[in-house]
Motif scaffolding. Structure first.
Motif, PDB file in Angstrom:
ATOM      1  N   THR A  50       4.248   3.125   8.674  1.00  0.00           N
ATOM      2  CA  THR A  50       2.860   2.873   9.069  1.00  0.00           C
ATOM      3  C   THR A  50       1.912   3.143   7.918  1.00  0.00           C
ATOM      4  O   THR A  50       0.981   2.372   7.656  1.00  0.00           O
ATOM      5  N   ALA A  51       2.145   4.221   7.184  1.00  0.00           N
ATOM      6  CA  ALA A  51       1.255   4.613   6.104  1.00  0.00           C
ATOM      7  C   ALA A  51       1.435   3.771   4.852  1.00  0.00           C
ATOM      8  O   ALA A  51       0.465   3.467   4.164  1.00  0.00           O
ATOM      9  N   THR A  52       2.673   3.385   4.559  1.00  0.00           N
ATOM     10  CA  THR A  52       2.950   2.809   3.242  1.00  0.00           C
ATOM     11  C   THR A  52       2.990   1.295   3.197  1.00  0.00           C
ATOM     12  O   THR A  52       2.739   0.704   2.153  1.00  0.00           O
ATOM     13  N   SER A  53       3.310   0.652   4.318  1.00  0.00           N
ATOM     14  CA  SER A  53       3.462  -0.806   4.288  1.00  0.00           C
ATOM     15  C   SER A  53       2.647  -1.511   5.357  1.00  0.00           C
ATOM     16  O   SER A  53       2.861  -2.692   5.600  1.00  0.00           O
ATOM     17  N   ASP A  54       1.691  -0.788   5.966  1.00  0.00           N
ATOM     18  CA  ASP A  54       0.862  -1.373   7.025  1.00  0.00           C
ATOM     19  C   ASP A  54       1.739  -2.070   8.054  1.00  0.00           C
ATOM     20  O   ASP A  54       1.439  -3.168   8.518  1.00  0.00           O
ATOM     21  N   ASP A  55       2.845  -1.414   8.421  1.00  0.00           N
ATOM     22  CA  ASP A  55       3.833  -2.003   9.310  1.00  0.00           C
ATOM     23  C   ASP A  55       3.318  -1.993  10.739  1.00  0.00           C
ATOM     24  O   ASP A  55       3.152  -0.934  11.356  1.00  0.00           O
ATOM     25  N   LEU A 110      -4.736   7.829  -3.312  1.00  0.00           N
ATOM     26  CA  LEU A 110      -4.202   7.565  -1.994  1.00  0.00           C
ATOM     27  C   LEU A 110      -5.162   6.635  -1.273  1.00  0.00           C
ATOM     28  O   LEU A 110      -6.382   6.769  -1.417  1.00  0.00           O
ATOM     29  N   ASN A 111      -4.602   5.697  -0.545  1.00  0.00           N
ATOM     30  CA  ASN A 111      -5.460   4.691   0.084  1.00  0.00           C
ATOM     31  C   ASN A 111      -4.792   4.102   1.303  1.00  0.00           C
ATOM     32  O   ASN A 111      -3.604   4.272   1.540  1.00  0.00           O
ATOM     33  N   LYS A 112      -5.585   3.401   2.085  1.00  0.00           N
ATOM     34  CA  LYS A 112      -5.082   2.613   3.213  1.00  0.00           C
ATOM     35  C   LYS A 112      -5.869   1.334   3.253  1.00  0.00           C
ATOM     36  O   LYS A 112      -7.109   1.337   3.162  1.00  0.00           O
ATOM     37  N   THR A 113      -5.173   0.224   3.353  1.00  0.00           N
ATOM     38  CA  THR A 113      -5.815  -1.078   3.422  1.00  0.00           C
ATOM     39  C   THR A 113      -5.674  -1.661   4.822  1.00  0.00           C
ATOM     40  O   THR A 113      -4.773  -1.292   5.582  1.00  0.00           O
ATOM     41  N   GLY A 114      -6.567  -2.578   5.149  1.00  0.00           N
ATOM     42  CA  GLY A 114      -6.509  -3.283   6.421  1.00  0.00           C
ATOM     43  C   GLY A 114      -6.790  -4.755   6.214  1.00  0.00           C
ATOM     44  O   GLY A 114      -7.699  -5.118   5.453  1.00  0.00           O
ATOM     45  N   ARG A 115      -6.006  -5.592   6.869  1.00  0.00           N
ATOM     46  CA  ARG A 115      -6.150  -7.040   6.719  1.00  0.00           C
ATOM     47  C   ARG A 115      -6.072  -7.707   8.082  1.00  0.00           C
ATOM     48  O   ARG A 115      -5.211  -7.389   8.901  1.00  0.00           O
ATOM     49  N   ASP A 116      -6.956  -8.636   8.274  1.00  0.00           N
ATOM     50  CA  ASP A 116      -6.922  -9.495   9.446  1.00  0.00           C
ATOM     51  C   ASP A 116      -7.604 -10.782   9.030  1.00  0.00           C
ATOM     52  O   ASP A 116      -8.149 -10.881   7.910  1.00  0.00           O
ATOM     53  N   ARG A 117      -7.576 -11.769   9.880  1.00  0.00           N
ATOM     54  CA  ARG A 117      -8.260 -13.010   9.522  1.00  0.00           C
ATOM     55  C   ARG A 117      -9.739 -12.715   9.329  1.00  0.00           C
ATOM     56  O   ARG A 117     -10.396 -12.129  10.196  1.00  0.00           O
ATOM     57  N   ASP A 118     -10.261 -13.111   8.183  1.00  0.00           N
ATOM     58  CA  ASP A 118     -11.675 -12.933   7.824  1.00  0.00           C
ATOM     59  C   ASP A 118     -12.051 -11.468   7.598  1.00  0.00           C
ATOM     60  O   ASP A 118     -13.243 -11.149   7.540  1.00  0.00           O
ATOM     61  N   VAL A 119     -11.076 -10.577   7.497  1.00  0.00           N
ATOM     62  CA  VAL A 119     -11.361  -9.153   7.337  1.00  0.00           C
ATOM     63  C   VAL A 119     -10.511  -8.577   6.212  1.00  0.00           C
ATOM     64  O   VAL A 119      -9.297  -8.838   6.141  1.00  0.00           O
ATOM     65  N   ARG A 120     -11.149  -7.814   5.337  1.00  0.00           N
ATOM     66  CA  ARG A 120     -10.452  -6.975   4.365  1.00  0.00           C
ATOM     67  C   ARG A 120     -11.131  -5.612   4.385  1.00  0.00           C
ATOM     68  O   ARG A 120     -12.368  -5.523   4.435  1.00  0.00           O
ATOM     69  N   ALA A 121     -10.317  -4.554   4.332  1.00  0.00           N
ATOM     70  CA  ALA A 121     -10.853  -3.201   4.394  1.00  0.00           C
ATOM     71  C   ALA A 121      -9.984  -2.281   3.562  1.00  0.00           C
ATOM     72  O   ALA A 121      -8.765  -2.470   3.473  1.00  0.00           O
ATOM     73  N   GLU A 122     -10.613  -1.296   2.954  1.00  0.00           N
ATOM     74  CA  GLU A 122      -9.857  -0.273   2.236  1.00  0.00           C
ATOM     75  C   GLU A 122     -10.662   1.016   2.190  1.00  0.00           C
ATOM     76  O   GLU A 122     -11.887   1.000   2.034  1.00  0.00           O
ATOM     77  N   ALA A 123      -9.956   2.133   2.335  1.00  0.00           N
ATOM     78  CA  ALA A 123     -10.551   3.452   2.157  1.00  0.00           C
ATOM     79  C   ALA A 123      -9.564   4.299   1.383  1.00  0.00           C
ATOM     80  O   ALA A 123      -8.346   4.094   1.476  1.00  0.00           O
TER      81      ALA A 123
END
Length: 303
Positions: free
Chosen positions: A131-136, A245-258
């Motif tokens: 969950t943390a490393t590959s956005d599984d 250290l980071n976490k990314t998020g992807r969805d259609r029309d969405v990109r996010a990172e913290a």
């Protein structure tokens, strides 16, 4: 973009100036001019942007724009889930070596590696790592089912994140009866969360250290992390002394990172969330470039 007033913040509407000479640290205080231009370009193209960057040592806000506005964040919203899982492991209410099965879960074609593996069962501790490393997505759904959605919602509150939430598990398609997004959040709350993780304040020192260890292994360095030059699968022990250290998020029309980036000159906690029209590869690259530009300016500040 509307912004809440913040002391010493750089707004997406422009740089605040004063007559005082800037204090010299290892480098002069950044203006994030290139990042501002990239983000303003996205806004001009009808995109939505929220950003928050703060100095880790001082807590000073270096860049802020719409960081109080709730936006879709995709997989970034699983970070409090990881905090709750680590807390339950520490409390002994959840066994990290309990084996969970993939097959009872709804099949998914979205991100992750578990669906490609022959192993149909994994211990929860490995599910948390995926969950943390590959956005599984499958791993996140399995972890959420065992940890409990209500517990995760309470964890968001205890972490001081009233405007953020993990709304749902991951789905290939969202129908009219489903939550419109897997997670929502504000850039300010997620940047503060990452600062708390590295300072040991997120549910205690032991839990913070465990979550930081997981997130330090994150493979996705394609956005802000691209500026670090780190190896995607072996960047937890960098020879140049970078902490990332980071976490990314992807969805259609969405990109996010913290995340957090720290080096010889200093450290920052950051979050950048973007909604854009993913009408073409060029549109997508323009959104990605904003993250890469921010990464380069963060490196100039910290490394």
């Amino acid at each position: 973009m509307a912004t809440e007033p913040q002391k010493e913040a750089v707004s997406l509407r422009g740089t605040r100036r004063s007559g005082r000479r800037p204090r010299r640290r290892a480098i002069l205080r950044p203006t994030f001019a290139s990042t501002l231009r990239a983000l303003e370009g996205l806004v001009a193209a009808d995109g939505r942007v929220a950003v928050h960057v703060a100095d880790l040592d001082r807590g000073t806000v270096l860049l802020g724009g719409d960081d109080h506005v709730t936006m879709p964040v995709g997989g970034v919203g699983t970070v409090p889930l990881l905090v709750e899982a680590a807390a339950q492991f520490e409390e002994g209410t959840l066994d990290p070596y309990e084996v969970v099965a993939r097959d009872p879960l709804d099949p998914l074609r979205v991100s992750g590696v578990w669906r490609h593996l022959q192993a149909r069962e994994l211990p929860l501790i490995d599910v948390a790592v995926l969950t943390a490393t590959s956005d599984d997505a499958l791993a996140a759904n399995a972890l959420l089912e065992r940890v409990g959605h209500e517990r995760v919602s309470r964890r968001y509150v205890s972490l001081g994140m009233p405007r953020s939430a993990l709304l749902d598990h991951f789905r290939d398609r969202r129908g009219p009866d489903d939550a419109p997004h897997v997670a929502l959040g504000t850039a300010r709350e997620f940047a503060v969360l990452f600062a708390d993780i590295v300072s040991g304040k997120a549910a205690g020192a032991t839990v913070s250290a465990q979550v930081a260890e997981w997130l330090t292994l994150n493979h996705d360095l394609s956005l802000v992390g691209s500026a670090t030059g780190l190896a995607p699968f072996a960047h937890d022990d960098d020879g140049h002394g970078l902490l990332f250290l980071n976490k990314t998020g992807r969805d259609r029309d969405v990109r996010a990172e913290a995340g957090v980036l720290a080096g010889a000159r200093g450290g920052v906690a950051y979050a950048l969330f973007v909604e854009f029209d993913d009408a073409s590869i060029l549109h997508r690259d323009r959104a990605h470039e904003a993250f890469r530009v921010l990464g380069r300016e963060l490196m100039e500040y910290a490394a």
